[in-house]
Design a protein around this motif. Structure first.
Motif, mmCIF file in Angstrom:
data_model
loop_
_atom_site.group_PDB
_atom_site.id
_atom_site.type_symbol
_atom_site.label_atom_id
_atom_site.label_comp_id
_atom_site.label_asym_id
_atom_site.label_seq_id
_atom_site.Cartn_x
_atom_site.Cartn_y
_atom_site.Cartn_z
ATOM 1 N N GLU A 60 -10.712 0.921 -2.390
ATOM 2 C CA GLU A 60 -9.609 1.214 -1.540
ATOM 3 C C GLU A 60 -8.517 0.176 -1.608
ATOM 4 O O GLU A 60 -7.382 0.527 -1.681
ATOM 5 N N LYS A 61 -8.834 -1.027 -1.670
ATOM 6 C CA LYS A 61 -7.794 -2.168 -2.132
ATOM 7 C C LYS A 61 -6.962 -1.761 -3.150
ATOM 8 O O LYS A 61 -5.767 -1.809 -3.450
ATOM 9 N N THR A 62 -7.848 -1.358 -4.416
ATOM 10 C CA THR A 62 -7.218 -1.194 -5.618
ATOM 11 C C THR A 62 -6.531 0.075 -5.539
ATOM 12 O O THR A 62 -5.171 0.086 -6.107
ATOM 13 N N LEU A 63 -6.608 1.124 -4.768
ATOM 14 C CA LEU A 63 -5.901 2.228 -4.611
ATOM 15 C C LEU A 63 -4.759 2.154 -4.019
ATOM 16 O O LEU A 63 -3.680 2.581 -4.268
ATOM 17 N N SER A 64 -4.646 1.151 -2.946
ATOM 18 C CA SER A 64 -3.477 0.934 -2.140
ATOM 19 C C SER A 64 -2.345 0.134 -2.847
ATOM 20 O O SER A 64 -1.183 0.612 -2.690
ATOM 21 N N VAL A 65 -2.907 -0.858 -3.768
ATOM 22 C CA VAL A 65 -1.983 -1.662 -4.711
ATOM 23 C C VAL A 65 -1.187 -0.680 -5.588
ATOM 24 O O VAL A 65 0.099 -0.802 -5.858
#
Length: 214
Positions: A60-65
């Protein structure tokens, strides 16, 4: 692996794979163990390893970045694939393969070629982040390889098609094996392509039909 027998490869021959060792067929564990145990064999990380094996929080962090660089369907695919891969993660973890798969490099550069799963972004080149290098198809609505200006051959897969694509200093090897077409290999020394037909249709290609140019 049938294609290695077809090419008459020996343990001394070097074999490189463009990733997606898992999730594309029912024998992911066997494929991973075969690759790990065969001498002189290397791979890069594919989107199926990268997005399926990270933790949900990290995903989820990767997708938000990368929300501005990824389309909605790519984000949805990554989240759905992660959820569907729960049982496989447990199997791979029980056999000690998770860390090895996660440690696969995004890009392998050798003297006469570059290996990557999906492609290189023109703004980053060999520093293309994993999130893009495992998923890239288009840059400014055109296939990424049309913007590649490097002198070294790039060999990649990912973008499933029913045919080979050889463009300036790029070779696209994904020929729909998981969808029942063929597995393709390329010999650098002889400039030959080798193929074996898939044994079965492992996945239905409904969402790919007619979309190879989108």
């Amino acid at each position: 692996m049938a294609i290695c027998d077809h090419m008459c490869l020996t343990p001394e021959d070097h074999l490189y794979l463009v990733g997606d060792l898992i999730n594309k067929w029912p024998k992911s564990l066997e494929v991973v163990e075969w690759v790990r145990n065969r001498p002189n064999t290397w791979s890069v990380i594919g989107n199926h390893e990268y997005f399926s094996l990270m933790t949900r929080t990290d995903l989820e962090k990767t997708l938000s970045v990368w929300q501005d660089a990824m389309s909605v369907w790519k984000k949805d695919w990554a989240l759905n694939q992660h959820e569907k891969s729960r049982e496989l993660r447990e199997i791979l973890d029980a056999h000690g393969h998770i860390e090895w798969l996660q440690s696969l490099p995004t890009i392998r550069e050798r003297e006469n070629f570059i290996l990557v799963h999906a492609g290189l972004h023109p703004d980053f080149g060999l520093d293309t982040p994993t999130e893009l290098a495992t998923l890239i198809r288009l840059v400014d609505s055109r296939p990424w390889y049309e913007s590649y200006r490097g002198e070294k051959l790039v060999i990649y897969g990912h973008w499933a098609a029913e045919w080979l694509r050889v463009r300036r200093n790029t070779i696209w090897l994904d020929t729909w094996c998981c969808f029942g077409w063929a597995l393709t290999a390329y010999c650098l020394e002889t400039w030959e392509f080798w193929q074996v037909r898939a044994n079965a249709v492992y996945k239905e290609p409904v969402h790919w039909r007619g979309k190879s140019e989108e």
